[in-house]
Design a protein around this motif. Structure first.
Motif, PDB file in Angstrom:
ATOM      1  N   VAL A  79       0.837  -1.209   0.000  1.00 60.79           N
ATOM      2  CA  VAL A  79       0.000   0.000   0.000  1.00 60.79           C
ATOM      3  C   VAL A  79       0.869   1.255   0.000  1.00 60.79           C
ATOM      4  O   VAL A  79       0.680   2.178  -0.796  1.00 60.79           O
ATOM      5  N   LEU A  83       1.335   4.152  -2.913  1.00 60.14           N
ATOM      6  CA  LEU A  83       1.003   5.555  -2.643  1.00 60.14           C
ATOM      7  C   LEU A  83       2.238   6.451  -2.603  1.00 60.14           C
ATOM      8  O   LEU A  83       2.127   7.646  -2.398  1.00 60.14           O
ATOM      9  N   ARG A  84       3.433   5.851  -2.806  1.00 60.22           N
ATOM     10  CA  ARG A  84       4.662   6.571  -2.425  1.00 60.22           C
ATOM     11  C   ARG A  84       4.818   7.907  -3.131  1.00 60.22           C
ATOM     12  O   ARG A  84       5.398   8.829  -2.570  1.00 60.22           O
ATOM     13  N   ASN A  85       4.293   8.033  -4.371  1.00 64.39           N
ATOM     14  CA  ASN A  85       4.474   9.292  -5.085  1.00 64.39           C
ATOM     15  C   ASN A  85       3.458  10.353  -4.691  1.00 64.39           C
ATOM     16  O   ASN A  85       3.554  11.496  -5.111  1.00 64.39           O
ATOM     17  N   THR A  86       2.453   9.951  -3.894  1.00 68.02           N
ATOM     18  CA  THR A  86       1.453  10.941  -3.490  1.00 68.02           C
ATOM     19  C   THR A  86       1.651  11.371  -2.036  1.00 68.02           C
ATOM     20  O   THR A  86       1.096  12.376  -1.621  1.00 68.02           O
ATOM     21  N   ILE A  87       2.393  10.592  -1.266  1.00 65.93           N
ATOM     22  CA  ILE A  87       2.473  10.869   0.176  1.00 65.93           C
ATOM     23  C   ILE A  87       3.283  12.138   0.430  1.00 65.93           C
ATOM     24  O   ILE A  87       4.431  12.228   0.002  1.00 65.93           O
ATOM     25  N   PRO A  88       2.691  13.126   1.095  1.00 70.47           N
ATOM     26  CA  PRO A  88       3.445  14.333   1.435  1.00 70.47           C
ATOM     27  C   PRO A  88       4.550  13.987   2.423  1.00 70.47           C
ATOM     28  O   PRO A  88       4.293  13.316   3.423  1.00 70.47           O
ATOM     29  N   ILE A  91       4.125  14.478   6.344  1.00 71.72           N
ATOM     30  CA  ILE A  91       3.281  13.624   7.198  1.00 71.72           C
ATOM     31  C   ILE A  91       3.446  12.146   6.845  1.00 71.72           C
ATOM     32  O   ILE A  91       2.556  11.332   7.077  1.00 71.72           O
ATOM     33  N   ILE A  94       2.952   9.662   9.692  1.00 69.91           N
ATOM     34  CA  ILE A  94       1.544   9.546  10.092  1.00 69.91           C
ATOM     35  C   ILE A  94       0.796   8.653   9.110  1.00 69.91           C
ATOM     36  O   ILE A  94       0.021   7.785   9.502  1.00 69.91           O
ATOM     37  N   VAL A  95       1.065   8.878   7.817  1.00 63.80           N
ATOM     38  CA  VAL A  95       0.394   8.053   6.808  1.00 63.80           C
ATOM     39  C   VAL A  95       0.757   6.588   7.010  1.00 63.80           C
ATOM     40  O   VAL A  95      -0.112   5.705   7.002  1.00 63.80           O
ATOM     41  N   VAL A  98      -1.136   5.216   9.959  1.00 66.19           N
ATOM     42  CA  VAL A  98      -2.561   4.982   9.692  1.00 66.19           C
ATOM     43  C   VAL A  98      -2.734   3.682   8.921  1.00 66.19           C
ATOM     44  O   VAL A  98      -3.601   2.855   9.243  1.00 66.19           O
ATOM     45  N   VAL A  99      -1.895   3.487   7.913  1.00 64.49           N
ATOM     46  CA  VAL A  99      -2.012   2.265   7.112  1.00 64.49           C
ATOM     47  C   VAL A  99      -1.752   1.036   7.987  1.00 64.49           C
ATOM     48  O   VAL A  99      -2.541   0.078   8.001  1.00 64.49           O
ATOM     49  N   SER A 102      -4.571   0.477  10.584  1.00 65.09           N
ATOM     50  CA  SER A 102      -5.806  -0.043   9.991  1.00 65.09           C
ATOM     51  C   SER A 102      -5.661  -1.529   9.679  1.00 65.09           C
ATOM     52  O   SER A 102      -6.555  -2.330   9.966  1.00 65.09           O
ATOM     53  N   ALA A 105      -5.830  -3.510  12.823  1.00 62.32           N
ATOM     54  CA  ALA A 105      -7.203  -3.589  13.338  1.00 62.32           C
ATOM     55  C   ALA A 105      -7.993  -4.631  12.551  1.00 62.32           C
ATOM     56  O   ALA A 105      -8.774  -5.402  13.114  1.00 62.32           O
ATOM     57  N   ILE A 106      -7.776  -4.679  11.236  1.00 63.18           N
ATOM     58  CA  ILE A 106      -8.497  -5.660  10.418  1.00 63.18           C
ATOM     59  C   ILE A 106      -8.058  -7.078  10.785  1.00 63.18           C
ATOM     60  O   ILE A 106      -8.887  -7.971  10.989  1.00 63.18           O
TER      61      ILE A 106
ATOM     62  N   LYS B   6       3.475  18.898  -3.389  1.00 58.24           N
ATOM     63  CA  LYS B   6       3.276  18.011  -2.238  1.00 58.24           C
ATOM     64  C   LYS B   6       3.645  18.663  -0.909  1.00 58.24           C
ATOM     65  O   LYS B   6       3.393  18.104   0.147  1.00 58.24           O
ATOM     66  N   TYR B  11      -2.577  20.745   0.143  1.00 55.51           N
ATOM     67  CA  TYR B  11      -2.436  19.368  -0.324  1.00 55.51           C
ATOM     68  C   TYR B  11      -2.311  18.416   0.866  1.00 55.51           C
ATOM     69  O   TYR B  11      -2.980  17.380   0.933  1.00 55.51           O
ATOM     70  N   TYR B  15      -4.983  15.634   1.851  1.00 54.88           N
ATOM     71  CA  TYR B  15      -4.490  14.256   1.846  1.00 54.88           C
ATOM     72  C   TYR B  15      -4.848  13.562   3.149  1.00 54.88           C
ATOM     73  O   TYR B  15      -5.364  12.439   3.172  1.00 54.88           O
ATOM     74  N   MET B  19      -7.458  10.460   3.451  1.00 51.02           N
ATOM     75  CA  MET B  19      -6.909   9.217   3.987  1.00 51.02           C
ATOM     76  C   MET B  19      -7.709   8.733   5.196  1.00 51.02           C
ATOM     77  O   MET B  19      -8.061   7.552   5.309  1.00 51.02           O
ATOM     78  N   PHE B  23      -9.714   5.123   5.191  1.00 54.03           N
ATOM     79  CA  PHE B  23      -9.380   4.044   6.117  1.00 54.03           C
ATOM     80  C   PHE B  23     -10.454   3.877   7.189  1.00 54.03           C
ATOM     81  O   PHE B  23     -10.743   2.761   7.611  1.00 54.03           O
ATOM     82  N   LEU B  27     -12.445   0.313   7.849  1.00 51.88           N
ATOM     83  CA  LEU B  27     -12.496  -0.333   9.162  1.00 51.88           C
ATOM     84  C   LEU B  27     -13.928  -0.541   9.629  1.00 51.88           C
ATOM     85  O   LEU B  27     -14.269  -1.586  10.174  1.00 51.88           O
ATOM     86  N   VAL B  30     -15.447  -3.484   7.750  1.00 51.12           N
ATOM     87  CA  VAL B  30     -14.907  -4.764   8.225  1.00 51.12           C
ATOM     88  C   VAL B  30     -15.514  -5.129   9.578  1.00 51.12           C
ATOM     89  O   VAL B  30     -15.956  -6.264   9.795  1.00 51.12           O
TER      90      VAL B  30
END
Lengths: 223, 243
Positions: A79, A83-88, A91, A94-95, A98-99, A102, A105-106, B6, B11, B15, B19, B23, B27, B30
């Motif tokens: 994941v 997403l690597r080219n969109t991730i600021p 942060i 943090i991203v 979150v990944v 999540s 948790a699943i 970015k 942005y 983002y 996000m 997510f 969750l 699920v």
């Protein structure tokens, strides 16, 4: 960004019909095999020690933990890599969190639904996968700068590197601690379990020995 | 993506928001999708514990999930009682023993499971009582089966949330739980005297009220003792009324 320029040149390379890298090139096979031994996350990088000590009291929960970490690490790697080219950049941690959170948790919910006994035993540790240094380490060091397929292989390699170590520790802890393997009695009747093996201290001793063996075999020395 | 900057605050904030939404919804979906299956697992565990307390571990170890549910619905009848032994009309399924544990003792409503003989549906094999208490780190709970003579402890199933592995967590072991089997809950004068874990381990005790203790798990063992005292006291009037 550097990754984008690489991608663009790659596109051009494809246009002039130079074959793209094979799915299992030597470099990619090494992504899988290196973490098993000479770049092992536990014995060489000494990451993920906490769970290696905590869950390894018996083989069955350890096996489930290994599967859970594999699922989380591989998926998170893919994941994040996608997403690597969109991730600021500011942060990105943090991203990543979150990944990972999540996904954990699943995994926790799925275990609760389909493997309730083991969920009860492991629930605390499953939550702690979020803070497992191996996961964050791979995301930060590899997935952010590589393509999804490479990140997938890297995730698999590192999870297997983690898995075989904790399974090896669990094997000895369960064998000497309670005289069983996967819950089946293997030691003769009347065998008295070794209390040290049941406690995390025993795992620490075993892990130390294991790191010693692996490192003296590969000749690795800390810088 | 190169058309976005970015490092622009707009942005980054969008983002983060997108996000979170994505997510968050994944969750939620699920959790909702797995909820029925999880509830079924919890119910199955409860039925398994009740039958295990009443019939013994050996009888239950080879049963499949379906067989457990079938046997439970065939042989178990429930009543709900208050601490004074009076039956109330509350549905058993709506009672959460943990929530009742948080209430004062005299308003607690507790289920009693009457397990009937599979061959003879009029013959009660055991009464099973849920119990709840505190261990060393967190809650402990379980089911106590009292045999049809209303004084012999027929079985005990214990579970816990966070006791120490290898020490307090041993209360879930079959060997530890079976130490209670055959002990008695009333003394010769008919007063409540629940069997207790003793100090130390590896001793054999005369009499029907002392149980070999847990070495290294004194507080968990005390927790079990207190739990049995508290709850059997609440069920006492119900038990007396059955005679």
């Amino acid at each position: 960004m550097s990754t984008e320029t690489i991608e663009k040149t790659n596109d051009k390379v494809v246009e002039v019909k130079k074959p793209s890298e094979p799915l299992f090139s030597k470099k990619r096979r090494q992504l899988l095999s290196n973490p098993l031994d000479e770049d092992n996350p536990i014995t060489i990088q000494v990451l993920g020690i906490c769970s290696a000590l905590a869950v390894t009291v018996a083989l069955k929960p350890t096996f489930v933990m290994a599967v859970a970490v594999t699922a989380v690490l591989v998926l998170a790697n893919v994941v994040i890599s996608a997403l690597r080219n969109t991730i600021p950049n500011r942060i990105r941690i943090i991203v990543q969190l979150v990944v990972v959170a999540s996904l954990v948790a699943i995994v926790d919910q799925v275990l609760k639904a389909y493997s309730y006994d083991i969920w009860k035993e492991l629930s605390v540790f499953i939550g702690l996968i979020i803070t497992n240094c191996i996961v964050m380490g791979r995301l930060e060091a590899f997935a952010l700068g590589n393509k999804p397929w490479d990140a997938f292989l890297d995730g698999l390699g590192n999870s297997f590197g983690y898995a075989w170590i904790i399974l090896a520790i669990a094997f000895f802890r369960e064998l000497f601690g309670s005289g069983k393997l996967f819950g089946f009695q293997v030691m003769p009747d009347g065998y008295i379990g070794n209390g040290v093996m049941m406690s995390p201290a025993g795992a620490c001793l075993l892990l130390g020995v294991l790191i010693w063996i692996v490192r003296s075999r590969s000749g690795y020395v800390e810088d | 993506m190169s058309k976005f900057n970015k490092n622009d605050n707009k942005y980054i904030i969008s983002y983060a928001i997108i996000m979170t939404l994505v997510f968050g919804s994944v969750l939620a979906v699920v959790a909702l999708a797995l909820k029925p299956k999880q509830d079924a697992e919890v119910l199955l565990e409860k039925q398994n514990f009740i039958l295990k307390a009443a019939l013994g571990e050996k009888a239950m170890s080879t049963m499949s999930d379906e067989e457990i549910t079938a046997l439970y619905s065939e042989t178990v009848k429930t009543v709900v009682v208050k601490a004074d032994g009076v039956k109330v009309e509350t549905e058993e399924a709506s009672i959460n023993v943990f929530k009742e544990y948080k209430k004062p003792k005299d308003v607690r409503e507790l289920p009693v499971y009457k397990v009937y003989d599979q061959a003879d549906s009029n013959k009660i094999k055991a009464y099973v009582f849920p119990v709840y208490g505190k261990g060393l780190w967190d809650f402990i709970w379980g089911y106590v089966a009292v045999e049809a003579d209303l004084k012999t402890l027929g079985g005990l199933v214990l579970d816990h949330k966070g006791e120490t592995p290898g020490l307090g967590a041993r209360i879930t072991e079959q060997e530890v739980q079976s130490r209670f089997i055959g002990k008695e809950i009333f003394n010769a004068n008919g007063e409540l005297d629940a069997p207790h874990f003793q100090k130390g381990e590896g001793n054999t005790y005369e009499g029907a009220h002392k149980v070999d203790g847990l070495s290294g798990a004194t507080i968990t063992a005390k927790g079990v003792n207190n739990m049995l005292d508290d709850y059997l006291a609440m069920y006492k009037s119900f038990i007396k009324a059955q005679k």
